[in-house]
Design an enzyme around this catalytic site. Structure first.
Site, PDB file in Angstrom:
ATOM      1  N   LYS A  28       0.804  -1.235   0.000  1.00 33.90           N
ATOM      2  CA  LYS A  28       0.000   0.000   0.000  1.00 33.90           C
ATOM      3  C   LYS A  28       0.830   1.274   0.000  1.00 33.90           C
ATOM      4  O   LYS A  28       0.584   2.182  -0.765  1.00 33.90           O
ATOM      5  CB  LYS A  28      -0.819   0.041   1.290  1.00 33.90           C
ATOM      6  CG  LYS A  28      -2.210  -0.320   1.169  1.00 33.90           C
ATOM      7  CD  LYS A  28      -3.058   0.017   2.365  1.00 33.90           C
ATOM      8  CE  LYS A  28      -2.657  -0.140   3.714  1.00 33.90           C
ATOM      9  NZ  LYS A  28      -2.063  -0.356   4.752  1.00 33.90           N
ATOM     10  N   ARG A  46      10.652  -6.855   4.362  1.00 33.78           N
ATOM     11  CA  ARG A  46      10.524  -5.406   4.247  1.00 33.78           C
ATOM     12  C   ARG A  46      11.540  -4.698   5.141  1.00 33.78           C
ATOM     13  O   ARG A  46      11.765  -5.076   6.276  1.00 33.78           O
ATOM     14  CB  ARG A  46       9.101  -4.994   4.643  1.00 33.78           C
ATOM     15  CG  ARG A  46       8.892  -3.494   4.652  1.00 33.78           C
ATOM     16  CD  ARG A  46       7.469  -3.127   4.452  1.00 33.78           C
ATOM     17  NE  ARG A  46       6.704  -3.186   5.680  1.00 33.78           N
ATOM     18  CZ  ARG A  46       5.431  -2.784   5.770  1.00 33.78           C
ATOM     19  NH1 ARG A  46       4.804  -2.323   4.695  1.00 33.78           N
ATOM     20  NH2 ARG A  46       4.789  -2.861   6.906  1.00 33.78           N
ATOM     21  N   ARG A  89      -9.997   3.117   9.927  1.00 31.27           N
ATOM     22  CA  ARG A  89      -9.931   1.730  10.389  1.00 31.27           C
ATOM     23  C   ARG A  89     -11.218   1.361  11.124  1.00 31.27           C
ATOM     24  O   ARG A  89     -11.416   0.199  11.440  1.00 31.27           O
ATOM     25  CB  ARG A  89      -8.768   1.522  11.364  1.00 31.27           C
ATOM     26  CG  ARG A  89      -7.379   1.785  10.806  1.00 31.27           C
ATOM     27  CD  ARG A  89      -6.845   0.597  10.042  1.00 31.27           C
ATOM     28  NE  ARG A  89      -5.568   0.096  10.488  1.00 31.27           N
ATOM     29  CZ  ARG A  89      -4.373   0.598  10.194  1.00 31.27           C
ATOM     30  NH1 ARG A  89      -4.271   1.688   9.464  1.00 31.27           N
ATOM     31  NH2 ARG A  89      -3.283   0.021  10.621  1.00 31.27           N
ATOM     32  N   ARG A 117      10.909  -2.880  10.802  1.00 30.41           N
ATOM     33  CA  ARG A 117       9.953  -2.313  11.745  1.00 30.41           C
ATOM     34  C   ARG A 117       9.607  -3.328  12.825  1.00 30.41           C
ATOM     35  O   ARG A 117       9.435  -4.511  12.536  1.00 30.41           O
ATOM     36  CB  ARG A 117       8.664  -1.922  11.010  1.00 30.41           C
ATOM     37  CG  ARG A 117       8.694  -0.526  10.476  1.00 30.41           C
ATOM     38  CD  ARG A 117       7.581  -0.245   9.493  1.00 30.41           C
ATOM     39  NE  ARG A 117       6.255  -0.700   9.909  1.00 30.41           N
ATOM     40  CZ  ARG A 117       5.146  -0.434   9.231  1.00 30.41           C
ATOM     41  NH1 ARG A 117       5.213   0.289   8.123  1.00 30.41           N
ATOM     42  NH2 ARG A 117       3.991  -0.880   9.633  1.00 30.41           N
ATOM     43  N   ARG A 142      -1.750  -8.016  13.545  1.00 29.47           N
ATOM     44  CA  ARG A 142      -2.195  -6.948  12.642  1.00 29.47           C
ATOM     45  C   ARG A 142      -3.125  -7.483  11.555  1.00 29.47           C
ATOM     46  O   ARG A 142      -4.066  -6.810  11.146  1.00 29.47           O
ATOM     47  CB  ARG A 142      -0.977  -6.251  12.012  1.00 29.47           C
ATOM     48  CG  ARG A 142      -0.207  -5.427  13.034  1.00 29.47           C
ATOM     49  CD  ARG A 142       1.097  -4.949  12.470  1.00 29.47           C
ATOM     50  NE  ARG A 142       0.909  -3.916  11.464  1.00 29.47           N
ATOM     51  CZ  ARG A 142       1.752  -3.707  10.465  1.00 29.47           C
ATOM     52  NH1 ARG A 142       2.812  -4.462  10.313  1.00 29.47           N
ATOM     53  NH2 ARG A 142       1.533  -2.739   9.618  1.00 29.47           N
TER      54      ARG A 142
HETATM   55  P1  AMP Z   1      -0.003   1.048   9.500  1.00 29.55           P
HETATM   56  O1  AMP Z   1       1.359   1.451   9.066  1.00 29.55           O
HETATM   57  O2  AMP Z   1      -1.120   1.749   8.770  1.00 29.55           O
HETATM   58  O3  AMP Z   1      -0.201  -0.444   9.538  1.00 29.55           O
HETATM   59  O4  AMP Z   1      -0.152   1.550  11.024  1.00 29.55           O
HETATM   60  C1  AMP Z   1       0.721   1.128  12.033  1.00 29.55           C
HETATM   61  C2  AMP Z   1       0.029   1.190  13.393  1.00 29.55           C
HETATM   62  O5  AMP Z   1      -0.395   2.546  13.664  1.00 29.55           O
HETATM   63  C3  AMP Z   1      -1.239   0.358  13.506  1.00 29.55           C
HETATM   64  O6  AMP Z   1      -0.948  -0.986  13.837  1.00 29.55           O
HETATM   65  C4  AMP Z   1      -1.986   1.100  14.612  1.00 29.55           C
HETATM   66  O7  AMP Z   1      -1.422   0.792  15.878  1.00 29.55           O
HETATM   67  C5  AMP Z   1      -1.669   2.549  14.304  1.00 29.55           C
HETATM   68  N1  AMP Z   1      -2.656   3.164  13.380  1.00 29.55           N
HETATM   69  C6  AMP Z   1      -2.408   3.689  12.156  1.00 29.55           C
HETATM   70  N2  AMP Z   1      -3.517   4.188  11.585  1.00 29.55           N
HETATM   71  C7  AMP Z   1      -4.530   3.958  12.475  1.00 29.55           C
HETATM   72  C8  AMP Z   1      -5.925   4.231  12.464  1.00 29.55           C
HETATM   73  N3  AMP Z   1      -6.528   4.815  11.417  1.00 29.55           N
HETATM   74  N4  AMP Z   1      -6.643   3.853  13.567  1.00 29.55           N
HETATM   75  C9  AMP Z   1      -6.062   3.267  14.619  1.00 29.55           C
HETATM   76  N5  AMP Z   1      -4.756   2.967  14.684  1.00 29.55           N
HETATM   77  C10 AMP Z   1      -3.976   3.305  13.627  1.00 29.55           C
END
Ligand code: AMP
Length: 218
Positions: free
Chosen positions: A13, A123, A89, A156, A167
């Protein structure tokens, strides 16, 4: 042009969103990147969200919504459009978004689980500029060094297996109701990515084609 990109962690993404943004001359808003940056800079917000990120859990809605609203309102070029990556989300977040900006479409990436595992375990991210690499499919020119800024590459914390599983579970549980919510409101453009070695430009082109077919771009 404003759209939301949905895809499981490891779908690519972030890579597609930044390439699409360049192509369409719009910006990417990634709540995950915003939070990681806050954690890195050890800000008040960073300290509040660090535990959620490390456990692979969602940050509470009121915090995320506040961050997004400030981000969109603070963007001088927001009227030229954006790609939302990692937001919304939850239905609450979707409703909050509707109040501040109208979206044109959903781009939904469908990726089999084995492709995700293959992608995530390889990654690497640049510590300095956040550029994303893959040790098999999007290799840096020098091992562990960013091509763009010479920063050091790292894995990461949330790309580790236990966190990935959490996740993916969270993603599935959260996305189903969102797709349900949006299906009568916005066009949902579905993109199948069923191999780990499809070059990013091919997926980006598929997405652009779908956007054209839906008359959202020229
Ligand atoms: P991502 O890189 O989008 O997978 O985000 C990494 C982490 O940030 C997620 O596992 C959540 O802990 C937090 N996070 C990012 N965006 C959101 C969102 N829209 N709502 C809640 N938590 C978020």
């Amino acid at each position: 042009m404003r759209f939301i990109i949905f895809g499981p962690p490891g779908a690519g993404k972030g890579t597609y969103a930044s390439r699409l943004a360049r192509e369409l001359k719009i910006v990417v808003i990634s709540t995950g990147d915003i939070f990681r940056d806050e954690v890195k800079r050890n800000t008040d917000l960073g300290r509040k969200v660090a535990e959620f990120l490390n456990r692979g859990e969602l940050v509470p809605d009121e915090i995320v919504i506040d961050v997004l609203v400030k981000k969109i309102q603070g963007m001088p070029n927001s009227k030229h459009g954006f790609i939302l990556d990692g937001y919304p989300r939850t239905i609450e977040q979707a409703k909050a978004l509707e109040k501040i900006a109208k979206s044109d479409a959903i781009v939904r990436l469908i990726v089999p689980e084995w492709v995700i595992v293959e992608r995530l375990s390889n990654r690497r991210v640049c510590k300095k500029c956040g550029a994303i690499y893959n040790l098999k499919y999007l290799k840096p020119k020098k091992p562990s060094i960013c091509d763009k800024c010479e920063g050091e590459l790292f894995q990461r914390e949330d790309d580790k297996p236990e966190v990935i599983r959490e996740r993916l579970k969270v993603y599935e549980a959260q996305t189903r109701p969102l797709i349900e919510y949006y299906k009568d409101k916005l066009p949902i453009l579905t993109i199948e990515c069923n191999s780990p070695d499809i070059p990013p430009e091919v997926i980006v082109e598929k997405i652009l084609q779908e956007l054209r077919k839906a008359n959202l771009i020229d």
